[in-house]
Design a protein around this motif. Structure first.
Motif, short mmCIF file in Angstrom:
data_model
loop_
_atom_site.label_atom_id
_atom_site.label_comp_id
_atom_site.label_asym_id
_atom_site.label_seq_id
_atom_site.Cartn_x
_atom_site.Cartn_y
_atom_site.Cartn_z
N LEU A 60 -30.15 15.75 -70.85
CA LEU A 60 -30.51 15.48 -69.47
C LEU A 60 -30.17 16.70 -68.63
CD1 LEU A 60 -31.36 13.66 -67.10
CD2 LEU A 60 -29.02 12.73 -67.09
N PHE A 61 -31.16 17.22 -67.92
CA PHE A 61 -30.95 18.37 -67.05
C PHE A 61 -31.10 17.96 -65.59
CE2 PHE A 61 -32.08 20.39 -71.00
CZ PHE A 61 -31.38 21.60 -71.00
N TYR A 62 -30.23 18.49 -64.74
CA TYR A 62 -30.38 18.39 -63.29
C TYR A 62 -30.69 19.79 -62.77
CZ TYR A 62 -27.52 14.09 -63.76
OH TYR A 62 -27.00 12.87 -64.12
N ILE A 63 -31.69 19.91 -61.90
CA ILE A 63 -31.95 21.19 -61.25
C ILE A 63 -31.97 20.98 -59.74
CG2 ILE A 63 -33.18 22.19 -63.20
CD1 ILE A 63 -35.82 21.63 -61.73
N GLY A 64 -31.38 21.90 -59.00
CA GLY A 64 -31.35 21.78 -57.55
C GLY A 64 -30.87 23.06 -56.91
N ALA A 65 -30.91 23.08 -55.59
CA ALA A 65 -30.44 24.22 -54.82
C ALA A 65 -29.42 23.75 -53.79
CB ALA A 65 -31.62 24.91 -54.12
N GLY A 66 -28.48 24.62 -53.44
CA GLY A 66 -27.50 24.28 -52.41
C GLY A 66 -26.70 23.05 -52.76
N THR A 67 -26.50 22.18 -51.77
CA THR A 67 -25.72 20.97 -51.96
C THR A 67 -26.27 20.12 -53.11
OG1 THR A 67 -25.05 20.86 -49.64
CG2 THR A 67 -24.95 18.81 -50.89
N SER A 68 -27.59 19.99 -53.18
CA SER A 68 -28.21 19.18 -54.23
C SER A 68 -27.89 19.74 -55.61
CB SER A 68 -29.72 19.12 -54.03
OG SER A 68 -30.05 18.48 -52.81
N GLY A 69 -27.95 21.06 -55.75
CA GLY A 69 -27.63 21.68 -57.02
C GLY A 69 -26.17 21.48 -57.40
N GLY A 74 -26.23 20.78 -65.59
CA GLY A 74 -26.64 21.02 -64.21
C GLY A 74 -26.95 22.48 -63.97
N LEU A 75 -28.10 22.75 -63.37
CA LEU A 75 -28.51 24.11 -63.04
C LEU A 75 -28.75 24.23 -61.54
CD1 LEU A 75 -31.12 24.74 -65.89
CD2 LEU A 75 -28.69 25.36 -65.86
N ILE A 76 -28.33 25.36 -60.97
CA ILE A 76 -28.46 25.56 -59.53
C ILE A 76 -29.20 26.87 -59.25
CG2 ILE A 76 -26.19 26.69 -59.38
CD1 ILE A 76 -25.89 25.44 -56.58
N ALA A 77 -30.06 26.85 -58.26
CA ALA A 77 -30.78 28.06 -57.86
C ALA A 77 -29.77 29.14 -57.46
CB ALA A 77 -31.71 27.74 -56.68
N GLY A 78 -29.93 30.32 -58.04
CA GLY A 78 -28.99 31.39 -57.75
C GLY A 78 -27.91 31.55 -58.79
N GLY A 79 -27.88 30.63 -59.77
CA GLY A 79 -26.89 30.73 -60.84
C GLY A 79 -25.51 30.26 -60.45
N ASP A 80 -24.55 30.45 -61.34
CA ASP A 80 -23.20 29.93 -61.14
C ASP A 80 -22.54 30.43 -59.86
OD1 ASP A 80 -23.45 28.48 -63.42
OD2 ASP A 80 -22.08 29.68 -64.64
N GLN A 81 -22.89 31.64 -59.42
CA GLN A 81 -22.29 32.15 -58.19
C GLN A 81 -22.65 31.29 -56.98
OE1 GLN A 81 -23.87 35.97 -56.86
NE2 GLN A 81 -25.78 35.63 -57.99
N ALA A 82 -23.77 30.58 -57.07
CA ALA A 82 -24.22 29.74 -55.96
C ALA A 82 -23.43 28.44 -55.86
CB ALA A 82 -25.71 29.43 -56.10
N ARG A 93 -20.25 28.20 -55.46
CA ARG A 93 -19.22 28.38 -54.43
C ARG A 93 -19.76 29.00 -53.14
NH1 ARG A 93 -13.93 27.79 -55.87
NH2 ARG A 93 -13.50 27.47 -58.07
N LYS A 94 -20.78 29.81 -53.28
CA LYS A 94 -21.27 30.54 -52.12
C LYS A 94 -22.79 30.55 -52.11
CE LYS A 94 -20.75 35.00 -49.74
NZ LYS A 94 -20.13 36.36 -49.81
N ALA A 95 -23.38 30.29 -50.94
CA ALA A 95 -24.83 30.24 -50.84
C ALA A 95 -25.45 31.58 -51.23
CB ALA A 95 -25.25 29.88 -49.42
N VAL A 96 -26.51 31.52 -52.04
CA VAL A 96 -27.27 32.70 -52.42
C VAL A 96 -28.59 32.67 -51.65
CG1 VAL A 96 -28.39 33.94 -54.31
CG2 VAL A 96 -26.21 32.76 -54.71
N GLU A 97 -28.76 33.63 -50.75
CA GLU A 97 -29.92 33.61 -49.86
C GLU A 97 -31.24 33.65 -50.62
OE1 GLU A 97 -29.68 36.58 -46.87
OE2 GLU A 97 -27.82 35.84 -46.01
N PHE A 98 -32.13 32.77 -50.22
CA PHE A 98 -33.51 32.71 -50.71
C PHE A 98 -33.64 32.36 -52.20
CE2 PHE A 98 -33.46 35.88 -47.22
CZ PHE A 98 -34.18 35.16 -46.29
N ALA A 99 -32.54 31.99 -52.84
CA ALA A 99 -32.60 31.66 -54.27
C ALA A 99 -33.50 30.47 -54.53
CB ALA A 99 -31.20 31.38 -54.80
N GLU A 100 -33.58 29.55 -53.58
CA GLU A 100 -34.36 28.34 -53.78
C GLU A 100 -35.85 28.54 -53.57
OE1 GLU A 100 -34.57 25.78 -49.79
OE2 GLU A 100 -32.53 25.95 -50.55
N ASP A 101 -36.24 29.73 -53.12
CA ASP A 101 -37.64 29.94 -52.73
C ASP A 101 -38.56 30.34 -53.87
OD1 ASP A 101 -37.03 29.29 -50.11
OD2 ASP A 101 -36.54 31.35 -49.58
N SER A 102 -38.02 30.56 -55.07
CA SER A 102 -38.84 30.94 -56.21
C SER A 102 -39.31 29.70 -56.98
CB SER A 102 -38.06 31.86 -57.15
OG SER A 102 -38.74 32.02 -58.38
#
Length: 272
Positions: A63-72, A95-103, A105-114
Motif C-alpha cells: 500500500l502506497f500513500y502519495i501526497g504533498a505538504g501536510t497530506s504527504g 508513504g511518499l512525499i513531494a520533494g522527498g524526505d527533506q520535505a 520537516r521543511k516545505a520544498v517550494e514547487f515540489a508538488e507542481d510536477s
C-alpha cells in the motif's frame, strides 16, 4: 458546475485576532467536532477502498500513500506506525512525499507542481499491479498526486484518494475516491486543521482495518507489536498475564524468550 474548493472558502469566523484565547480555543473545537460527521458520511467509500486493499496485501502487494505538504506527512506518519504497531515489514505500507524526505520537516517550494515526479518516485519501488496507491490531497488539485494516480491507472494499478472537496479533479481520477467534505477552515485555507484531521482519521481507519483483516490483531490486542521500549515490553507482559492467566514473572520470562506476544501465547498453549 464549476469546481469549488470549500477548503479554500472564507472562514465562518471574523476578526480572529480580536478573540480571547478562550474564544479561539472554543471556536476551533466547535469546528473540529464537525469532522467525524464528515468522515462518517464517507464510510461507504472507505469500505470500498479497503475491500480492494486487503486482497492485494494478502497476495504480497503493498500500500502506497502519495501526497504533498501536510497530506504527504500524514501519509508518511500512518505508514511509519504500521511496523511498530503490527509487526509488519517496513515495505508493506509506504508513504511518499513531494520533494522527498527533506520535505517531511521543511516545505520544498514547487515540489508538488510536477505531474511526473510521483510516478518517478513510485517507480523506484518497482510499483506493480499487485500494489495499491492512495493519493492524499485536501484540495484535490495537487499535480504531484493527480499525475501519480493517472500513471497508476494506465499501468493497471488500483488507485484511491483522500480529499476534502466534492467533485475535485483528484476524486475524478481515483478509481476509489474517499471524499470528506469538512467545509471552510477556522483560519481561511489552513487545511492542516479540519481537512488534516479528517485525513488522519481516514488513514487510521484504512490501515487499522487492513491490519485487522490481515490477522495482526488478536481479540483487541496488538500481539505483533515490536517490543522496542520499556512501555511496550510492559504492555506485552500484561497482555500475556491477561490472556494466559499467569504471573508477571512467568509472563516476563515468556516474552524474553519469544520476543513477541503472539509467539509467546502459541508456545505456552502448545506446552513448549
Amino acid at each position: 458546475m464549476d469546481f469549488v474548493k470549500t477548503t479554500e472558502q472564507d472562514s465562518n469566523y471574523r476578526d480572529l485576532e480580536k478573540m480571547t484565547v478562550n474564544e479561539v480555543l472554543h471556536n476551533i473545537n466547535k469546528e473540529d467536532k464537525t469532522v467525524p460527521i464528515a468522515v462518517e458520511k464517507a464510510i461507504p467509500q472507505i469500505e470500498a477502498l479497503v475491500a480492494k486493499i486487503v486482497p492485494k496485501l494478502k497476495k504480497g502487494g503493498r500500500l502506497f500513500y502519495i501526497g504533498a505538504g501536510t497530506s504527504g506527512r500524514l501519509g508518511i506518519l500512518d505508514a511509519s506506525e504500521c511496523p511498530p504497531t503490527y509487526g509488519v515489514s517496513d515495505h508493506l505500507v509506504i508513504g511518499l512525499i513531494a520533494g522527498g524526505d527533506q520535505a517531511i520537516r521543511k516545505a520544498v517550494e514547487f515540489a508538488e507542481d510536477s505531474k511526473e515526479q510521483a510516478w518517478e518516485d513510485l517507480s523506484e519501488y518497482d510499483i506493480s499491479p499487485l500494489d495499491v496507491v492512495i493519493g492524499i490531497a485536501a484540495s484535490g488539485t495537487t499535480p504531484y498526486v493527480i499525475g501519480g494516480l493517472e500513471k497508476c491507472n494506465k499501468n493497471g494499478i488500483i488507485t484511491g484518494c483522500i480529499t476534502c472537496n466534492e467533485d475535485s479533479p483528484l476524486s475524478q481520477v481515483a478509481e476509489y475516491p474517499v471524499v470528506a467534505v469538512v467545509g471552510p477552515e477556522f483560519v481561511t485555507g489552513s487545511s492542516r486543521m479540519k481537512a488534516g484531521t479528517a485525513q488522519k482519521l481516514i488513514l487510521n481507519m484504512i490501515s487499522t482495518t487492513a491490519m485487522i483483516q490481515l490477522g495482526r490483531v488478536k481479540g483487541n490486542k496488538m500481539v505483533d507489536m515490536q517490543l522496542s521500549n520499556t512501555k511496550l515490553v510492559d504492555r506485552g507482559t500484561r497482555m500475556l498475564m491477561q490472556e494466559l492467566n499467569i504471573s508477571r514473572e512467568k509472563a516476563e520470562a515468556l516474552l524474553h524468550q519469544h520476543k513477541n506476544v503472539r509467539n509467546a501465547i502459541k508456545a505456552y498453549q502448545s506446552g513448549k
